[in-house]
Write a protein that holds these residues in place. Structure first.
Motif, PDB file in Angstrom:
ATOM      1  N   UNK A   1      45.677  80.342  68.584  1.00 55.14           N
ATOM      2  CA  UNK A   1      43.840  80.335  68.334  1.00 55.14           C
ATOM      3  C   UNK A   1      43.486  81.632  67.728  1.00 55.14           C
ATOM      4  N   UNK A   2      44.112  82.746  68.213  1.00 51.08           N
ATOM      5  CA  UNK A   2      43.618  84.096  67.606  1.00 51.08           C
ATOM      6  C   UNK A   2      43.952  83.955  66.121  1.00 51.08           C
ATOM      7  N   UNK A   3      45.312  83.519  65.663  1.00 47.23           N
ATOM      8  CA  UNK A   3      45.752  83.627  64.413  1.00 47.23           C
ATOM      9  C   UNK A   3      44.658  82.777  63.307  1.00 47.23           C
ATOM     10  N   UNK A   4      44.284  81.421  63.911  1.00 45.05           N
ATOM     11  CA  UNK A   4      43.521  80.644  63.220  1.00 45.05           C
ATOM     12  C   UNK A   4      41.993  81.283  63.329  1.00 45.05           C
ATOM     13  N   UNK A   5      41.579  81.786  64.114  1.00 44.19           N
ATOM     14  CA  UNK A   5      40.497  82.605  63.957  1.00 44.19           C
ATOM     15  C   UNK A   5      40.220  83.656  63.132  1.00 44.19           C
ATOM     16  N   UNK A   6      41.275  84.451  63.036  1.00 43.36           N
ATOM     17  CA  UNK A   6      41.532  85.490  62.019  1.00 43.36           C
ATOM     18  C   UNK A   6      41.541  85.010  60.547  1.00 43.36           C
ATOM     19  N   UNK A   7      42.204  83.827  60.386  1.00 40.06           N
ATOM     20  CA  UNK A   7      42.288  83.553  58.976  1.00 40.06           C
ATOM     21  C   UNK A   7      40.969  82.797  58.544  1.00 40.06           C
ATOM     22  N   UNK A   8      40.277  82.241  59.566  1.00 31.76           N
ATOM     23  CA  UNK A   8      38.866  81.795  59.364  1.00 31.76           C
ATOM     24  C   UNK A   8      38.051  83.341  58.814  1.00 31.76           C
ATOM     25  N   UNK A   9      38.253  84.209  59.367  1.00 33.47           N
ATOM     26  CA  UNK A   9      37.349  85.374  59.021  1.00 33.47           C
ATOM     27  C   UNK A   9      38.090  86.198  57.889  1.00 33.47           C
ATOM     28  N   UNK A  10      39.026  85.600  57.152  1.00 36.61           N
ATOM     29  CA  UNK A  10      39.660  86.365  56.035  1.00 36.61           C
ATOM     30  C   UNK A  10      40.817  87.310  56.275  1.00 36.61           C
ATOM     31  N   UNK A  11      41.310  87.460  57.500  1.00 39.32           N
ATOM     32  CA  UNK A  11      42.447  88.407  57.792  1.00 39.32           C
ATOM     33  C   UNK A  11      43.723  87.608  58.387  1.00 39.32           C
ATOM     34  N   UNK A  12      44.770  88.404  58.170  1.00 42.05           N
ATOM     35  CA  UNK A  12      45.921  87.930  58.971  1.00 42.05           C
ATOM     36  C   UNK A  12      46.339  88.848  60.189  1.00 42.05           C
ATOM     37  N   UNK A  13      45.393  89.599  60.275  1.00 40.89           N
ATOM     38  CA  UNK A  13      45.857  90.685  61.313  1.00 40.89           C
ATOM     39  C   UNK A  13      46.169  89.972  62.854  1.00 40.89           C
ATOM     40  N   UNK A  14      45.474  88.873  62.996  1.00 38.80           N
ATOM     41  CA  UNK A  14      45.847  88.371  64.451  1.00 38.80           C
ATOM     42  C   UNK A  14      46.955  87.520  64.306  1.00 38.80           C
ATOM     43  N   UNK A  15      47.788  87.535  63.266  1.00 36.19           N
ATOM     44  CA  UNK A  15      48.761  86.475  63.393  1.00 36.19           C
ATOM     45  C   UNK A  15      49.977  87.273  63.667  1.00 36.19           C
ATOM     46  N   UNK A  16      49.970  88.493  64.040  1.00 38.30           N
ATOM     47  CA  UNK A  16      51.166  89.336  63.964  1.00 38.30           C
ATOM     48  C   UNK A  16      51.209  89.693  65.477  1.00 38.30           C
ATOM     49  N   UNK A  17      52.289  89.395  66.332  1.00 33.89           N
ATOM     50  CA  UNK A  17      52.370  89.898  67.505  1.00 33.89           C
ATOM     51  C   UNK A  17      52.442  91.207  67.900  1.00 33.89           C
ATOM     52  N   UNK A  18      53.125  92.184  66.880  1.00 38.99           N
ATOM     53  CA  UNK A  18      53.076  93.409  67.110  1.00 38.99           C
ATOM     54  C   UNK A  18      51.675  94.111  66.833  1.00 38.99           C
ATOM     55  N   UNK A  19      50.736  93.398  66.401  1.00 39.80           N
ATOM     56  CA  UNK A  19      49.514  94.134  65.989  1.00 39.80           C
ATOM     57  C   UNK A  19      48.430  93.642  67.316  1.00 39.80           C
TER      58      UNK A  19
END
Length: 325
Positions: free
Chosen positions: A39-57
């Motif tokens: 869900x965090x990854x999808x939200x991040x992509x909707x906001x124009x960033x891949x930051x929330x798609x990486x576990x290390x981040x």
């Protein structure tokens, strides 16, 4: 205006508290379900960033959130006691611990957690500063300067003995590196943060007493030396956790800069503490976002954001001077 500012600080502090309890503590101990990250990854992509798609981040952000809390919590006491450089000193001591731990690993194959070795070294350094101040009668900058220079010199000697540690990126510990924030590091930072916040909450009145009137505390039979030692050891815990992202060179900044900015905006010690936490979180989260966006070192970016907030507080204070107390 003053009451509005305080209400805003308390509201933001409440949001931070809810986020820590609901998200970051469970994440630190591996209790969040996989669907949360999806869900965090999808939200991040909707906001124009891949930051929330990486576990290390997520690991880095979690450590950063804890740094944004415990750094200002301890820093508020240190700044008011004019001990701002103690964080820098213990950071250099922790660096000597990292170098020593790496040397042991190279010599014996002992797969030790370098942060645990750094933690032990920082605590020894903290107690050493306290011992020097007590035994020699020197106070403040003299034992701090001796420990700072001596521990860093010792760390460089360990590096030379180890042949430069080609297999370990020492620069990661000097300047910070988001790639070192693995699951074990996050859990360690969470535990350190719980210890620091819990101890400060329990000993708040005594720490406040010795911060503003150490002589009166002695007259009142408060064990001043014990609480001084406690404060320095807590500082060591914060430093070791923070050096993962900020690095040795910049770690003292999160103990000082948010508190310095908050001191210009708040009207009491407690409000300074609360405001500094909010500023610390703002600096950490904004700094991490900017470092990701522009491929910058996270430690340096976080510190520059914190200094920008401090300069903004200076400008605001000059434009609207407010008496503090």
């Amino acid at each position: 205006m003053r009451r509005g500012f305080e209400r805003a600080v308390h509201a933001l502090l409440g949001v931070i508290g809810v986020a820590v309890v609901a998200v970051f503590l469970p994440l630190a101990f591996g209790l969040l379900p996989e669907r949360f990250f999806d869900a965090g990854c999808r939200t991040g992509r909707a906001l124009g960033t891949e930051l929330a798609c990486y576990r290390f981040m997520w690991n880095t952000i979690t450590v950063g959130v804890f740094i944004g809390i415990v750094g200002p919590v301890i820093g508020t006491f240190l700044v008011h006691r004019e001990m701002a450089l103690i964080g820098e000193t213990l950071a250099h001591t922790a660096f000597a611990g990292v170098a020593f731990g790496t040397l042991l690993f190279a010599a014996s194959g002992w797969d030790a957690r370098l942060l645990l070795v750094a933690l032990a070294a920082a605590i020894v350094g903290a107690l050493g500063v306290q011992l020097l101040a007590t035994r020699t009668g020197a106070y403040g900058d003299v034992p701090i300067a001796i420990m700072l220079t001596g521990s860093f010199a010792l760390g460089t000697l360990f590096i030379d003995v180890g042949g430069g540690f080609a297999f370990v990126d020492i620069n990661s510990y000097l300047f910070g590196n988001i790639s070192v924030t693995d699951e074990q590091s996050v859990a360690l930072m969470a535990l350190l943060s719980l210890v620091v916040v819990g101890v400060v909450a329990l000993a708040y009145n005594q720490l406040l007493f010795i911060t503003f009137d150490e002589q009166a505390a002695r007259v009142a039979r408060v064990p001043v030396s014990a609480y001084n030692g406690l404060l320095i050891v807590l500082t060591a815990l914060v430093v070791v956790g923070s050096m993962q992202i900020l690095g040795v060179i910049l770690v003292a900044a999160m103990l000082v800069v948010p508190v310095a900015a908050a001191s210009l905006l708040a009207s009491s010690f407690r409000e300074t503490l609360y405001t500094s936490i909010v500023i610390g979180e703002l600096a950490v989260l904004t700094g991490l976002a900017l470092s990701w966006q522009f491929s910058l070192r996270p430690g340096g970016t976080i510190v520059i954001v914190a200094i920008a907030v401090y300069l903004g507080a200076v400008v605001r204070t000059e434009a609207h001077p407010t008496p503090t107390g």
